[in-house]
Scaffold this motif. Structure first.
Motif, PDB file in Angstrom:
ATOM      1  N   VAL A  10       0.856  -1.178   0.000  1.00 14.72           N
ATOM      2  CA  VAL A  10       0.000   0.000   0.000  1.00 14.72           C
ATOM      3  C   VAL A  10       0.894   1.230   0.000  1.00 14.72           C
ATOM      4  CG1 VAL A  10      -1.738   1.301   1.277  1.00 14.72           C
ATOM      5  CG2 VAL A  10      -1.830  -1.197   1.253  1.00 14.72           C
ATOM      6  N   ARG A  11       0.576   2.165  -0.862  1.00 13.33           N
ATOM      7  CA  ARG A  11       1.309   3.431  -0.879  1.00 13.33           C
ATOM      8  C   ARG A  11       0.308   4.563  -1.061  1.00 13.33           C
ATOM      9  NH1 ARG A  11       1.935   0.881  -5.663  1.00 13.33           N
ATOM     10  NH2 ARG A  11       1.645   2.070  -7.569  1.00 13.33           N
ATOM     11  N   ALA A  12       0.699   5.754  -0.666  1.00 16.46           N
ATOM     12  CA  ALA A  12      -0.179   6.916  -0.802  1.00 16.46           C
ATOM     13  C   ALA A  12      -0.400   7.232  -2.272  1.00 16.46           C
ATOM     14  CB  ALA A  12       0.417   8.115  -0.087  1.00 16.46           C
ATOM     15  N   ARG A  13      -1.602   7.654  -2.575  1.00 22.88           N
ATOM     16  CA  ARG A  13      -1.925   8.071  -3.937  1.00 22.88           C
ATOM     17  C   ARG A  13      -1.335   9.460  -4.160  1.00 22.88           C
ATOM     18  NH1 ARG A  13      -8.010   9.275  -5.746  1.00 22.88           N
ATOM     19  NH2 ARG A  13      -7.424  10.586  -7.481  1.00 22.88           N
ATOM     20  N   PRO A  14      -0.608   9.661  -5.238  1.00 25.14           N
ATOM     21  CA  PRO A  14      -0.030  10.983  -5.489  1.00 25.14           C
ATOM     22  C   PRO A  14      -1.114  12.065  -5.477  1.00 25.14           C
ATOM     23  CG  PRO A  14       0.869   9.375  -7.027  1.00 25.14           C
ATOM     24  CD  PRO A  14      -0.253   8.698  -6.289  1.00 25.14           C
ATOM     25  N   GLY A  15      -0.853  13.131  -4.727  1.00 20.40           N
ATOM     26  CA  GLY A  15      -1.792  14.247  -4.660  1.00 20.40           C
ATOM     27  C   GLY A  15      -2.885  14.087  -3.615  1.00 20.40           C
ATOM     28  N   ASN A  16      -3.018  12.912  -2.989  1.00 16.26           N
ATOM     29  CA  ASN A  16      -4.048  12.708  -1.977  1.00 16.26           C
ATOM     30  C   ASN A  16      -3.523  11.716  -0.933  1.00 16.26           C
ATOM     31  OD1 ASN A  16      -6.284  12.232  -0.410  1.00 16.26           O
ATOM     32  ND2 ASN A  16      -7.685  12.061  -2.128  1.00 16.26           N
ATOM     33  N   PRO A  17      -2.854  12.214   0.116  1.00 20.81           N
ATOM     34  CA  PRO A  17      -2.231  11.320   1.096  1.00 20.81           C
ATOM     35  C   PRO A  17      -3.222  10.505   1.932  1.00 20.81           C
ATOM     36  CG  PRO A  17      -2.050  13.600   1.797  1.00 20.81           C
ATOM     37  CD  PRO A  17      -2.602  13.623   0.399  1.00 20.81           C
ATOM     38  N   ALA A  18      -4.519  10.837   1.896  1.00 16.73           N
ATOM     39  CA  ALA A  18      -5.520  10.068   2.645  1.00 16.73           C
ATOM     40  C   ALA A  18      -6.143   8.965   1.788  1.00 16.73           C
ATOM     41  CB  ALA A  18      -6.605  10.985   3.192  1.00 16.73           C
ATOM     42  N   GLN A  19      -5.680   8.839   0.554  1.00 16.97           N
ATOM     43  CA  GLN A  19      -6.095   7.730  -0.296  1.00 16.97           C
ATOM     44  C   GLN A  19      -4.842   6.976  -0.714  1.00 16.97           C
ATOM     45  OE1 GLN A  19      -8.526   9.021  -3.572  1.00 16.97           O
ATOM     46  NE2 GLN A  19     -10.308   9.300  -2.266  1.00 16.97           N
ATOM     47  N   GLY A  20      -5.035   5.713  -1.036  1.00 23.58           N
ATOM     48  CA  GLY A  20      -3.874   4.914  -1.381  1.00 23.58           C
ATOM     49  C   GLY A  20      -4.095   4.058  -2.598  1.00 23.58           C
ATOM     50  N   LEU A  21      -3.040   3.373  -2.946  1.00 21.55           N
ATOM     51  CA  LEU A  21      -3.055   2.386  -4.015  1.00 21.55           C
ATOM     52  C   LEU A  21      -2.575   1.080  -3.405  1.00 21.55           C
ATOM     53  CD1 LEU A  21      -1.467   4.606  -6.787  1.00 21.55           C
ATOM     54  CD2 LEU A  21      -3.875   3.975  -6.554  1.00 21.55           C
ATOM     55  N   LEU A  22      -3.398   0.053  -3.522  1.00 22.58           N
ATOM     56  CA  LEU A  22      -3.111  -1.270  -2.979  1.00 22.58           C
ATOM     57  C   LEU A  22      -2.694  -2.166  -4.129  1.00 22.58           C
ATOM     58  CD1 LEU A  22      -3.397  -3.551  -0.757  1.00 22.58           C
ATOM     59  CD2 LEU A  22      -5.726  -3.810  -1.616  1.00 22.58           C
ATOM     60  N   GLN A  23      -1.489  -2.699  -4.061  1.00 22.82           N
ATOM     61  CA  GLN A  23      -1.003  -3.601  -5.093  1.00 22.82           C
ATOM     62  C   GLN A  23      -1.035  -5.022  -4.565  1.00 22.82           C
ATOM     63  OE1 GLN A  23       2.766  -2.625  -6.830  1.00 22.82           O
ATOM     64  NE2 GLN A  23       2.847  -4.522  -7.997  1.00 22.82           N
ATOM     65  N   ALA A  24      -1.774  -5.869  -5.273  1.00 14.91           N
ATOM     66  CA  ALA A  24      -1.878  -7.299  -4.966  1.00 14.91           C
ATOM     67  C   ALA A  24      -1.392  -8.040  -6.194  1.00 14.91           C
ATOM     68  CB  ALA A  24      -3.318  -7.665  -4.624  1.00 14.91           C
ATOM     69  N   GLY A  25      -0.174  -8.546  -6.129  1.00 10.60           N
ATOM     70  CA  GLY A  25       0.417  -9.152  -7.315  1.00 10.60           C
ATOM     71  C   GLY A  25       0.630  -8.070  -8.363  1.00 10.60           C
ATOM     72  N   GLN A  26       0.084  -8.275  -9.556  1.00 12.93           N
ATOM     73  CA  GLN A  26       0.227  -7.298 -10.635  1.00 12.93           C
ATOM     74  C   GLN A  26      -0.974  -6.343 -10.735  1.00 12.93           C
ATOM     75  OE1 GLN A  26       3.125  -7.072 -12.451  1.00 12.93           O
ATOM     76  NE2 GLN A  26       3.774  -8.573 -10.933  1.00 12.93           N
ATOM     77  N   THR A  27      -1.941  -6.499  -9.833  1.00 13.73           N
ATOM     78  CA  THR A  27      -3.163  -5.697  -9.887  1.00 13.73           C
ATOM     79  C   THR A  27      -3.115  -4.595  -8.837  1.00 13.73           C
ATOM     80  OG1 THR A  27      -4.352  -7.682 -10.577  1.00 13.73           O
ATOM     81  CG2 THR A  27      -5.681  -5.820  -9.834  1.00 13.73           C
ATOM     82  N   VAL A  28      -3.562  -3.397  -9.223  1.00 16.44           N
ATOM     83  CA  VAL A  28      -3.576  -2.247  -8.322  1.00 16.44           C
ATOM     84  C   VAL A  28      -5.015  -1.786  -8.136  1.00 16.44           C
ATOM     85  CG1 VAL A  28      -2.779   0.126  -7.972  1.00 16.44           C
ATOM     86  CG2 VAL A  28      -1.262  -1.558  -9.056  1.00 16.44           C
ATOM     87  N   PHE A  29      -5.393  -1.567  -6.879  1.00 17.44           N
ATOM     88  CA  PHE A  29      -6.736  -1.128  -6.505  1.00 17.44           C
ATOM     89  C   PHE A  29      -6.651   0.181  -5.745  1.00 17.44           C
ATOM     90  CE2 PHE A  29      -6.628  -5.766  -6.340  1.00 17.44           C
ATOM     91  CZ  PHE A  29      -7.729  -6.120  -7.096  1.00 17.44           C
ATOM     92  N   PRO A  30      -7.655   1.042  -5.863  1.00 16.06           N
ATOM     93  CA  PRO A  30      -7.701   2.213  -4.972  1.00 16.06           C
ATOM     94  C   PRO A  30      -8.061   1.744  -3.565  1.00 16.06           C
ATOM     95  CG  PRO A  30      -9.672   2.127  -6.344  1.00 16.06           C
ATOM     96  CD  PRO A  30      -8.779   1.008  -6.805  1.00 16.06           C
ATOM     97  N   CYS A  31      -7.631   2.488  -2.563  1.00 16.99           N
ATOM     98  CA  CYS A  31      -7.985   2.169  -1.185  1.00 16.99           C
ATOM     99  C   CYS A  31      -8.008   3.449  -0.358  1.00 16.99           C
ATOM    100  CB  CYS A  31      -7.017   1.148  -0.572  1.00 16.99           C
ATOM    101  SG  CYS A  31      -5.316   1.695  -0.384  1.00 16.99           S
ATOM    102  N   ALA A  32      -8.600   3.369   0.800  1.00 20.17           N
ATOM    103  CA  ALA A  32      -8.649   4.497   1.730  1.00 20.17           C
ATOM    104  C   ALA A  32      -7.537   4.338   2.759  1.00 20.17           C
ATOM    105  CB  ALA A  32     -10.004   4.536   2.426  1.00 20.17           C
ATOM    106  N   LEU A  33      -6.957   5.441   3.158  1.00 20.92           N
ATOM    107  CA  LEU A  33      -5.965   5.474   4.233  1.00 20.92           C
ATOM    108  C   LEU A  33      -6.510   6.361   5.349  1.00 20.92           C
ATOM    109  CD1 LEU A  33      -2.741   6.036   2.082  1.00 20.92           C
ATOM    110  CD2 LEU A  33      -3.559   3.893   3.073  1.00 20.92           C
ATOM    111  N   GLY A  34      -5.785   6.465   6.427  1.00 25.98           N
ATOM    112  CA  GLY A  34      -6.184   7.344   7.515  1.00 25.98           C
ATOM    113  C   GLY A  34      -6.160   8.801   7.089  1.00 25.98           C
TER     114      GLY A  34
END
Length: 151
Positions: A10-34
């Protein structure tokens, strides 16, 4: 190595530190962070998602929403109406499940917003527990639009 997925990144989404990108294998999903983004110095109440490698320890599910939710190799328990999670650093049950009503402040696991209908407990601040270093760090469902979590 056994088959299956062993690492989620999981890493922060560029431009929005309260949203993230979840990488599972080769697939990336949006996710929520704190709401406080990702922090290497997690503290109780800071709204941050801890920066750490964490294992999934166990999980909870709403049996009324996911009948048969135990069909996994992971230890899963149903969320009853009396399940809470203590969030008071000075309480003896800090960062542990509690039966509610409970005297100290706690989070209710059976939530009206259904975020914890399926909820995985991560090994953040579990053993050893450090007072004030964050509680209830879960991998759970997200709100529409991936709005921030409490941490």
């Amino acid at each position: 190595m056994p088959k299956g997925l062993h690492v989620l990144v999981v890493r922060a989404r560029p431009g929005n530190p309260a949203q993230g990108l979840l990488q599972a294998g080769q697939t990336v999903f949006p996710c929520a962070l704190g709401r406080g983004g990702i922090s290497a110095s997690k503290r109780e109440g800071d709204g941050a998602t801890p920066l750490a490698a964490m294992r999934i320890l166990s999980g909870y599910f709403r049996n009324d929403q996911f009948p048969g939710g135990r069909r996994t190799g992971l230890a899963m328990a149903p969320i009853g109406p009396d399940l809470g999670w203590c969030e008071v650093p000075d309480d003896r049950n800090y960062n542990r499940p509690v039966k509610i009503p409970y005297g100290a402040s706690h989070e209710r696991m059976r939530r009206a917003d259904r975020l914890y209908d399926v909820c995985l407990v991560l090994d953040w601040n579990i053993a050893p527990r450090r007072r004030g270093c964050g509680s209830a760090i879960f991998f759970h469902l997200a709100r529409p639009g991936f709005t921030p979590t409490q941490g």
